[in-house]
Design a protein around this motif. Sequence first.
Motif, PDB file in Angstrom:
ATOM      1  N   ASN A   5       0.835  -1.204   0.000  1.00 52.71           N
ATOM      2  CA  ASN A   5       0.000   0.000   0.000  1.00 52.71           C
ATOM      3  C   ASN A   5       0.865   1.247   0.000  1.00 52.71           C
ATOM      4  O   ASN A   5       0.615   2.195  -0.742  1.00 52.71           O
ATOM      5  N   ARG A   6       1.881   1.250   0.830  1.00 50.42           N
ATOM      6  CA  ARG A   6       2.731   2.435   0.909  1.00 50.42           C
ATOM      7  C   ARG A   6       3.500   2.678  -0.380  1.00 50.42           C
ATOM      8  O   ARG A   6       3.652   3.813  -0.821  1.00 50.42           O
ATOM      9  N   VAL A   7       3.960   1.614  -0.999  1.00 48.45           N
ATOM     10  CA  VAL A   7       4.646   1.748  -2.296  1.00 48.45           C
ATOM     11  C   VAL A   7       3.701   2.404  -3.299  1.00 48.45           C
ATOM     12  O   VAL A   7       4.067   3.372  -3.986  1.00 48.45           O
ATOM     13  N   SER A   8       2.481   1.895  -3.391  1.00 52.30           N
ATOM     14  CA  SER A   8       1.534   2.409  -4.388  1.00 52.30           C
ATOM     15  C   SER A   8       1.013   3.795  -4.051  1.00 52.30           C
ATOM     16  O   SER A   8       0.867   4.642  -4.934  1.00 52.30           O
ATOM     17  N   ILE A   9       0.732   4.041  -2.774  1.00 48.57           N
ATOM     18  CA  ILE A   9       0.219   5.354  -2.381  1.00 48.57           C
ATOM     19  C   ILE A   9       1.264   6.436  -2.610  1.00 48.57           C
ATOM     20  O   ILE A   9       0.988   7.486  -3.202  1.00 48.57           O
ATOM     21  N   LEU A  10       2.481   6.201  -2.148  1.00 49.81           N
ATOM     22  CA  LEU A  10       3.520   7.229  -2.278  1.00 49.81           C
ATOM     23  C   LEU A  10       4.004   7.398  -3.711  1.00 49.81           C
ATOM     24  O   LEU A  10       4.447   8.475  -4.097  1.00 49.81           O
ATOM     25  N   SER A  11       3.884   6.333  -4.519  1.00 57.24           N
ATOM     26  CA  SER A  11       4.238   6.429  -5.931  1.00 57.24           C
ATOM     27  C   SER A  11       3.089   6.997  -6.753  1.00 57.24           C
ATOM     28  O   SER A  11       3.280   7.398  -7.895  1.00 57.24           O
ATOM     29  N   LYS A  12       1.894   7.008  -6.170  1.00 56.43           N
ATOM     30  CA  LYS A  12       0.670   7.411  -6.879  1.00 56.43           C
ATOM     31  C   LYS A  12       0.469   6.545  -8.114  1.00 56.43           C
ATOM     32  O   LYS A  12       0.225   7.032  -9.220  1.00 56.43           O
ATOM     33  N   HIS A  13       0.554   5.220  -7.919  1.00 53.40           N
ATOM     34  CA  HIS A  13       0.292   4.310  -9.035  1.00 53.40           C
ATOM     35  C   HIS A  13      -1.121   4.564  -9.523  1.00 53.40           C
ATOM     36  O   HIS A  13      -2.067   4.598  -8.742  1.00 53.40           O
ATOM     37  N   PRO A  14      -1.286   4.717 -10.834  1.00 53.23           N
ATOM     38  CA  PRO A  14      -2.609   5.063 -11.360  1.00 53.23           C
ATOM     39  C   PRO A  14      -3.541   3.849 -11.428  1.00 53.23           C
ATOM     40  O   PRO A  14      -3.102   2.721 -11.587  1.00 53.23           O
TER      41      PRO A  14
END
Length: 158
Positions: free
Chosen positions: A145-154
């Motif tokens: 979750n943190r990887v995707s949230i902070l990367s703003k994965h679309p």
Amino acid sequence: MSTGTPPRERRVFVDKQSPKAYHALVGTAEAVRATAVEAGLDRRLVELVNLRVSQLNGCAYCLNVHTRAALRAGETTQRLGVLAAWRDTEVFTDRERAALALAEATTSPADAALQSAAYDDARRFLTDDETSAVIWVAITINAFNRVSILSKHPVRAD
């Protein structure tokens, strides 16, 4: 050198920027998946944990991925639709409820009373192996979750 995007809008996809670290996380996820299977956790329960943690963290990317995985595993749209309010329903078993509470306590460990109650409940409905596996599933999805949230994965429309 300008990219045309304001600095606040640009995000580093940390999984792409640091592939060794990301691959180590993927390796952890694979080990956790095997641990869950060995503990006898049904894939639907694993996906419920992944989804509930992702709801708590507000991770759109992981919600998208794990909703699809849950449906492939045979989860129903009714249960997915009420997952955010699982305590107020009768559609989850005691075992699933214990796992969801433990996943929530793992995601919000600062609430000692919640953590203690969830752990006590888990001990009533889950074996030692299942308890450990649920905690590891929650820890791992929190990291993703943190990887995707902070990367703003679309998340794009199908």
